[in-house]
Structures are given as structure tokens and as C-alpha cells.
Design a protein around this motif. Structure first.
Motif, PDB file in Angstrom:
ATOM      1  N   MET A 121       0.836  -1.209   0.000  1.00  0.00           N
ATOM      2  CA  MET A 121       0.000   0.000   0.000  1.00  0.00           C
ATOM      3  C   MET A 121       0.870   1.258   0.000  1.00  0.00           C
ATOM      4  SD  MET A 121      -2.911   1.131   2.770  1.00  0.00           S
ATOM      5  CE  MET A 121      -1.705   1.758   3.945  1.00  0.00           C
ATOM      6  N   LEU A 122       1.950   1.254   0.791  1.00  0.00           N
ATOM      7  CA  LEU A 122       2.852   2.405   0.834  1.00  0.00           C
ATOM      8  C   LEU A 122       3.614   2.564  -0.480  1.00  0.00           C
ATOM      9  CD1 LEU A 122       4.293   1.987   4.446  1.00  0.00           C
ATOM     10  CD2 LEU A 122       2.645   3.675   3.668  1.00  0.00           C
ATOM     11  N   LEU A 123       4.034   1.459  -1.069  1.00  0.00           N
ATOM     12  CA  LEU A 123       4.707   1.521  -2.373  1.00  0.00           C
ATOM     13  C   LEU A 123       3.770   2.089  -3.430  1.00  0.00           C
ATOM     14  CD1 LEU A 123       7.235   0.793  -4.030  1.00  0.00           C
ATOM     15  CD2 LEU A 123       6.256  -1.489  -4.352  1.00  0.00           C
ATOM     16  N   LEU A 124       2.526   1.682  -3.375  1.00  0.00           N
ATOM     17  CA  LEU A 124       1.512   2.198  -4.291  1.00  0.00           C
ATOM     18  C   LEU A 124       1.340   3.709  -4.124  1.00  0.00           C
ATOM     19  CD1 LEU A 124      -0.756   1.421  -6.355  1.00  0.00           C
ATOM     20  CD2 LEU A 124      -2.272   1.154  -4.388  1.00  0.00           C
ATOM     21  N   GLU A 125       1.367   4.179  -2.882  1.00  0.00           N
ATOM     22  CA  GLU A 125       1.206   5.611  -2.615  1.00  0.00           C
ATOM     23  C   GLU A 125       2.328   6.422  -3.264  1.00  0.00           C
ATOM     24  OE1 GLU A 125       0.766   8.719   1.161  1.00  0.00           O
ATOM     25  OE2 GLU A 125       1.231   6.611   1.525  1.00  0.00           O
ATOM     26  N   THR A 126       3.557   5.953  -3.143  1.00  0.00           N
ATOM     27  CA  THR A 126       4.674   6.665  -3.761  1.00  0.00           C
ATOM     28  C   THR A 126       4.518   6.727  -5.278  1.00  0.00           C
ATOM     29  OG1 THR A 126       6.320   6.264  -2.026  1.00  0.00           O
ATOM     30  CG2 THR A 126       7.150   6.505  -4.266  1.00  0.00           C
ATOM     31  N   GLY A 127       4.123   5.625  -5.904  1.00  0.00           N
ATOM     32  CA  GLY A 127       3.945   5.620  -7.352  1.00  0.00           C
ATOM     33  C   GLY A 127       2.866   6.576  -7.808  1.00  0.00           C
ATOM     34  N   LEU A 148       1.737  -0.459 -10.844  1.00  0.00           N
ATOM     35  CA  LEU A 148       1.197  -1.672 -11.452  1.00  0.00           C
ATOM     36  C   LEU A 148       1.420  -2.901 -10.569  1.00  0.00           C
ATOM     37  CD1 LEU A 148      -0.150  -2.899 -13.945  1.00  0.00           C
ATOM     38  CD2 LEU A 148       2.109  -3.070 -15.007  1.00  0.00           C
ATOM     39  N   VAL A 149       2.642  -3.056 -10.075  1.00  0.00           N
ATOM     40  CA  VAL A 149       2.981  -4.274  -9.321  1.00  0.00           C
ATOM     41  C   VAL A 149       2.247  -4.352  -7.979  1.00  0.00           C
ATOM     42  CG1 VAL A 149       4.861  -5.552  -8.226  1.00  0.00           C
ATOM     43  CG2 VAL A 149       5.178  -4.554 -10.502  1.00  0.00           C
ATOM     44  N   PHE A 153      -0.646  -7.314  -6.878  1.00  0.00           N
ATOM     45  CA  PHE A 153      -0.584  -8.223  -5.732  1.00  0.00           C
ATOM     46  C   PHE A 153      -1.710  -7.963  -4.736  1.00  0.00           C
ATOM     47  CE2 PHE A 153       3.918  -8.727  -7.073  1.00  0.00           C
ATOM     48  CZ  PHE A 153       3.905 -10.110  -7.215  1.00  0.00           C
ATOM     49  N   LEU A 154      -2.105  -6.703  -4.554  1.00  0.00           N
ATOM     50  CA  LEU A 154      -3.220  -6.412  -3.647  1.00  0.00           C
ATOM     51  C   LEU A 154      -4.491  -7.111  -4.108  1.00  0.00           C
ATOM     52  CD1 LEU A 154      -2.682  -2.612  -2.844  1.00  0.00           C
ATOM     53  CD2 LEU A 154      -2.402  -4.533  -1.273  1.00  0.00           C
ATOM     54  N   ILE A 155      -4.710  -7.116  -5.428  1.00  0.00           N
ATOM     55  CA  ILE A 155      -5.885  -7.805  -5.965  1.00  0.00           C
ATOM     56  C   ILE A 155      -5.668  -9.323  -5.951  1.00  0.00           C
ATOM     57  CG2 ILE A 155      -7.341  -8.145  -7.999  1.00  0.00           C
ATOM     58  CD1 ILE A 155      -6.646  -5.250  -8.814  1.00  0.00           C
ATOM     59  N   GLY A 156      -4.501  -9.762  -6.421  1.00  0.00           N
ATOM     60  CA  GLY A 156      -4.260 -11.189  -6.612  1.00  0.00           C
ATOM     61  C   GLY A 156      -4.125 -11.988  -5.330  1.00  0.00           C
ATOM     62  N   ILE A 157      -3.660 -11.352  -4.240  1.00  0.00           N
ATOM     63  CA  ILE A 157      -3.467 -12.078  -2.973  1.00  0.00           C
ATOM     64  C   ILE A 157      -4.625 -11.838  -2.010  1.00  0.00           C
ATOM     65  CG2 ILE A 157      -1.987 -12.297  -0.933  1.00  0.00           C
ATOM     66  CD1 ILE A 157       0.393 -11.616  -2.721  1.00  0.00           C
ATOM     67  N   TRP A 158      -5.065 -10.574  -1.889  1.00  0.00           N
ATOM     68  CA  TRP A 158      -6.060 -10.233  -0.873  1.00  0.00           C
ATOM     69  C   TRP A 158      -7.461 -10.033  -1.432  1.00  0.00           C
ATOM     70  CZ3 TRP A 158      -1.008  -8.464  -0.669  1.00  0.00           C
ATOM     71  CH2 TRP A 158      -0.280  -8.791   0.472  1.00  0.00           C
ATOM     72  N   GLY A 159      -7.653 -10.368  -2.702  1.00  0.00           N
ATOM     73  CA  GLY A 159      -8.957 -10.167  -3.322  1.00  0.00           C
ATOM     74  C   GLY A 159      -9.943 -11.275  -3.007  1.00  0.00           C
ATOM     75  N   GLU A 164      -7.488 -14.024  -9.003  1.00  0.00           N
ATOM     76  CA  GLU A 164      -6.380 -14.254  -9.942  1.00  0.00           C
ATOM     77  C   GLU A 164      -6.739 -13.760 -11.339  1.00  0.00           C
ATOM     78  OE1 GLU A 164      -7.650 -16.622  -8.022  1.00  0.00           O
ATOM     79  OE2 GLU A 164      -6.054 -17.350  -6.685  1.00  0.00           O
ATOM     80  N   TYR A 165      -7.938 -14.060 -11.788  1.00  0.00           N
ATOM     81  CA  TYR A 165      -8.390 -13.609 -13.110  1.00  0.00           C
ATOM     82  C   TYR A 165      -8.407 -12.085 -13.182  1.00  0.00           C
ATOM     83  CZ  TYR A 165     -11.711 -12.410 -16.798  1.00  0.00           C
ATOM     84  OH  TYR A 165     -12.323 -11.837 -17.877  1.00  0.00           O
ATOM     85  N   ALA A 166      -8.953 -11.445 -12.149  1.00  0.00           N
ATOM     86  CA  ALA A 166      -9.048  -9.985 -12.149  1.00  0.00           C
ATOM     87  C   ALA A 166      -7.669  -9.340 -12.123  1.00  0.00           C
ATOM     88  CB  ALA A 166      -9.872  -9.514 -10.946  1.00  0.00           C
ATOM     89  N   ALA A 167      -6.750  -9.903 -11.334  1.00  0.00           N
ATOM     90  CA  ALA A 167      -5.407  -9.332 -11.225  1.00  0.00           C
ATOM     91  C   ALA A 167      -4.658  -9.441 -12.549  1.00  0.00           C
ATOM     92  CB  ALA A 167      -4.626 -10.033 -10.114  1.00  0.00           C
ATOM     93  N   ILE A 168      -4.748 -10.597 -13.201  1.00  0.00           N
ATOM     94  CA  ILE A 168      -4.054 -10.778 -14.481  1.00  0.00           C
ATOM     95  C   ILE A 168      -4.653  -9.887 -15.558  1.00  0.00           C
ATOM     96  CG2 ILE A 168      -3.616 -12.444 -16.332  1.00  0.00           C
ATOM     97  CD1 ILE A 168      -3.397 -14.592 -14.140  1.00  0.00           C
TER      98      ILE A 168
END
Length: 511
Positions: A121-127, A148-149, A153-159, A164-168
Motif C-alpha cells: 500500500m505504501l509503495l503504491l502511494e509513492t507511485g 502496477l505491481v 498483488f493487492l488484488i491477486g493475494i487479498w482479493g 487471480e483472473y481480475a489481477a491478471i
């Protein structure tokens, strides 16, 4: 290096520093990790607020500027700055990120992975924040791709179940657009000449070069299509929107809030900051097509919302419609239209971010997002949560006096009288389509509230001991609710900031 030179760099990189610190904390200290997330996002927000207090609101040029050599081999520079166009979106990034960090004190999906969740989440904020202050195309692209990255992972792991389909799908769509955008950036670099055959990635220099007729008309048509595609996918414009409902539906609450509240704005900001001023001829030629796609998006999204059974999916499609108003304002190439676009982006960030917070809280209690499963009666069972949900839904449908109204009405007003080269009758047709969309928007939000908030409480929920809005939720939500009311009653709080830089940008068109 003075305070003015380093302020926005420090604020932007603080969340990244926080992610690195969290990476060193043992996994067992979950509450400590959550506290660090709040501390680092809060410190960045304090700096952003300090910038707003020292910002010269009467100036149209860049402030807090830092321009230094970065990658000499390719003539890329670390050039950052901020003006009245960037400032609202930059501050919104820190506000929403801080409120999301507070929200994690109560709710983190899959608690055993809290450390990774907050670090991403913090990495996303910087981007996201960096995208709004970058004035070198390579630096802009680095920040653009940085988001992007972590979101993948936020969608693919915690969704949710189909994560997995939505993240890809999210990853492939945005990466596809980014490839064309990068090709467009490289084309602008190799065809630029700032003296003595020197090429540049600097956005300000490219704006001046483009305004002086440095790029041929044919070149502008091709390159505008390339960079415009990258920005359009991120907005997302119809018909490049299909990744959004899936990403929103499957993402965790905080992922949805940041995706809707900030990430979608990166694409529209790219049009305003890069595509329009650097490629003015291309902007004029593509503006009717952008307006057409925006008008289709407004009506299509509203009709799609009427068919939705999942609350998150309904709000996701509503975002497509609201961003359609943003793009319609941009397509007019007028001062009112671009101010409407910026206002609409900020209002959408506040309102739709708040809507996803509400749906997340409803899911925490009901463990379903299906409208039919909830079955009505939320106002009886959870009067405060139901009341907040109703208030924000009404703000989203554009009720006068709340933030959602001004961006939409200004976009429609600008469509009545677009910029000189554009077809007035055509844009008035777009205005009519936008008006139809506002009526449909009111229809689907009111119908949704009738089915969720009103009616008789189903028997299966009567025995459930649901807690109403928690203290942490109030802390996370009240700033957004205040912002919705403040911008609705005093739109000048935002338009006074954006007016001068927007006029300066339109000066590149000779208007």
C-alpha cells in the motif's frame, strides 16, 4: 537543497521509506506494522498540507521545483514540480492513503500477511503521488509503472474468489497500454529539438516545442493515438474499461478505494499534462472522438449499473460513467471543461472512495455484497452506516450542494460551447447524452438504495448482532464526508487553484 526544492520529493518518497522499514519488522508485530503504516502516511500528509499552505495560488508556473541530472546516458532528468493542476490530485493521494492506513487498524484481509499488505500500500502511494509531480517523461513512466505491481498483488493475494483472473486482466490491460505510451514518449524524444539537435524528455520543454509547431501534423496524429491509448486504458475510457469492474469487484476494500480514488485519475491527468499541450493538433483532431467515447461511456455505464446485482460491481460501473464526464470536459478543450475535469476527478476520488468504504463495511457485517442477499432494511439494522451510505450515494448522483454536482454540470456546460475548431452541434449531442446519463445515474442509485437501505428487514438478519459504524471507521470517513460537503458548497476552493494553470495550458493552443 532548500525546503522548496526538496519538499515534494521527501513527501513522495516517505511512503517508500516506510515500506522499506516495514520490510525489516518481524512478521509477528502486526499492530506495530499497522502503526508504522499510519505514521509514514501521516507524515507524508503533513508535508503535503505544509506545501498547500506555502503554495502561491496566484502563479501559473511550477513551484517546489527540482531539476537535476538523473540518467545522463539517455538525457533523462529528475525533474519534479507542482502547479495548480497537480496540487489537488497530489494532496488527494496523501489524504486517501492516510485514511486507508487508519482503516487497516481495524480491518486487514488475511491478518497473517499484514506486513506485505501495508508495505505494498505504501509503495503504491509513492507511485501514485510521483506521477502527479514528474515533469520528465521517463520519470513519469517510472512512477506510472510503479503502481502496477503493488496493485496486482493487492488484488491477486487479498482479493475475493475470482482474484487471480481480475489481477491478471488488470495487469495485461494496463501493461498493453503502457507499451504504446512508452513508444509515443520515445517518438517525442527523438523528434524533439531544443537547440543544436539536442533531444529532450522534459515535459515543459516538449510543451513549448509542440506549441511552436515543432511536431508535424502527421506525427501528432500517430503519437497522440499511441500515448492516448495508454492513458485511455488507465482512465478507463469505453471500450477499454472491461478490466475495471473485475478489478474493483475482486479487490480488497482498500485496493478499491485507492484504485477508484486515485489510480483512475492518472490517465485523465496524463491527457491534461502531456497529450493535449505537447500535441495540440492531435488533441484538436481526436477531441470529437474522445467526446464520443465519453458520451457512450456515460450512458452505457448507467445502463450497466441498472443490471448489476453486486454492490461493488455497481459502483465500479458508476466510475466508468463519472470518468466519462471527466473525459467529456477534457474533449471540449475549454477552460471550463478542463477545470470541470479536474474538479470531477477530485470529487470522484472523495465520493467513490467513500462508497467503497461503505460497501466494504457492509460486507464485513453481512459477508455478502449481493443486493438480493442483503434484502433491504439496512437503515433499521445499521442506521448510521445506512445513513452515510445513502448520503454518499446521493452525492454521487450529482445532487446540487454536494461535490459530485459541479464537475458534471461544468462538463455539460463546456459541451454547449466547445473550443473554436470543434463542432458545436456535435458536442451539444454529447451534452444531451450526458444529461440522459445524469437521469439514469439518479435512477440506479435511488433504486439501489431502495433495495438495500429501505424496506423490511429480512428475517435472517433480525437475530444477527451487527455493530454499527466503529470509531476507526468514523475517523477514516469523516474527512471525506466533510470534503464532499465543502467542495459542494464552496467549489471555488478547487477552481480558484486550477484556473490560472489551466488558462496557461490552453495558451499553448493559442486560445
Amino acid at each position: 537543497m532548500t525546503w522548496e526544492n526538496s519538499a515534494i520529493t521527501i513527501a513522495t518518497l516517505l511512503p517508500l521509506a516506510g515500506a522499506l522499514v516495514i520490510a525489516l519488522v518481524p512478521r509477528r508485530y502486526e499492530m506495530g506494522v499497522r502503526a508504522l503504516g499510519i505514521v509514514f502516511t501521516g507524515a507524508a500528509l503533513v508535508l503535503a498540507i505544509a506545501i498547500t499552505f506555502t503554495f502561491d495560488y496566484g502563479a501559473s508556473g511550477l513551484q517546489f521545483q527540482l531539476d537535476t541530472s538523473w540518467i545522463p546516458a539517455i538525457d533523462a532528468r529528475y525533474h519534479v514540480g507542482i502547479d495548480g493542476i497537480s496540487l489537488p490530485l497530489y494532496v488527494l493521494t496523501f489524504v486517501l492513503s492516510f485514511l486507508c492506513a487508519i482503516y487497516t487498524w481495524r480491518v486487514v484481509p488475511k491478518p497473517g500477511k499484514t506486513k506485505a499488505f501495508i508495505g505494498l500500500m505504501l509503495l503504491l502511494e509513492t507511485g501514485m503521488a510521483g506521477t502527479f509531480i514528474a515533469f520528465d517523461l521517463i520519470l513519469f513512466f517510472v512512477f506510472w509503472e510503479l503502481v502496477l505491481v503493488p496493485m496486482y498483488f493487492l488484488i491477486g493475494i487479498w482479493g475475493s474468489s475470482n482474484r487471480e483472473y481480475a489481477a491478471i486482466k488488470f495487469f495485461l490491460y494496463t501493461l498493453f497500454g503502457s507499451v504504446f505510451m512508452l513508444l509515443g514518449f520515445l517518438a517525442m524524444f527523438f523528434n524533439s529539438d531544443i537547440g543544436g539537435g539536442v533531444h529532450t524528455f522534459d515535459i515543459i520543454a516538449l510543451q513549448e516545442f509542440g506549441a511552436s509547431g515543432g511536431f508535424s501534423n502527421g506525427f501528432q496524429l500517430i503519437v497522440f493515438a499511441a500515448v492516448g491509448l495508454g492513458f485511455a486504458v488507465k482512465v478507463p475510457m469505453w471500450p477499454f474499461h472491461t478490466w475495471l469492474p473485475d478489478a474493483h469487484t475482486e479487490a480488497p476494500t482498500i485496493g478499491s478505494v485507492l484504485l477508484a480514488g486515485i489510480m483512475l485519475k492518472m490517465g485523465a491527468y496524463g491527457f491534461i499534462r502531456i497529450a493535449l499541450p505537447i500535441l495540440p493538433y492531435g488533441a484538436q483532431k481526436y477531441a470529437p472522438w474522445i467526446g464520443l467515447l465519453a458520451a457512450i461511456a456515460i450512458v452505457y455505464a448507467a445502463l450497466a449499473c441498472l443490471a448489476q446485482k453486486d454492490l461493488k460491481r455497481l459502483i465500479a460501473f458508476s466510475s466508468v460513467g463519472h470518468m466519462g464526464f471527466v473525459m467529456l470536459g477534457i474533449a471540449t478543450l475549454t477552460s471550463i471543461g478542463i477545470n470541470a475535469a479536474i474538479f470531477g476527478m477530485v470529487a470522484h476520488g472523495l465520493i467513490t472512495g467513500m462508497l467503497f468504504f461503505c460497501v466494504g463495511s457492509l460486507y464485513d457485517r453481512y459477508h455478502t455484497r449481493e443486493i438480493a442477499e442483503i434484502g433491504g432494511g439496512v437503515m433499521q439494522k445499521l442506521p448510521y452506516l445506512g445513513g452515510v451510505f445513502a448520503f454518499v450515494a446521493i452525492a454521487s448522483l450529482g445532487l446540487p450542494g454536494l461535490a459530485g454536482f459541479w464537475g458534471e454540470v461544468m462538463a455539460l456546460l463546456s459541451s454547449y460551447s466547445p473550443a473554436e475548431p470543434l463542432s458545436t452541434p456535435l458536442f451539444r449531442v454529447f451534452m444531451i447524452a450526458g444529461g440522459v446519463g445524469t437521469i439514469l445515474t439518479a435512477g440506479y442509485f435511488l433504486w439501489m438504495l431502495q433495495r438495500v437501505n429501505m424496506g423490511t428487514l429480512p428475517e435472517k438478519w433480525k437475530a444477527e448482532a451487527f455493530a454499527d459504524v466503529a470509531a476507526i471507521e468514523w475517523v477514516s470517513w469523516v474527512p471525506l464526508l466533510v470534503g464532499i460537503v465543502a467542495l459542494g458548497l464552496f467549489p471555488g476552493l478547487l477552481t480558484d487553484v486550477t484556473q490560472e494553470p489551466v488558462n496557461s495550458l490552453l495558451g499553448l493552443f493559442g486560445t
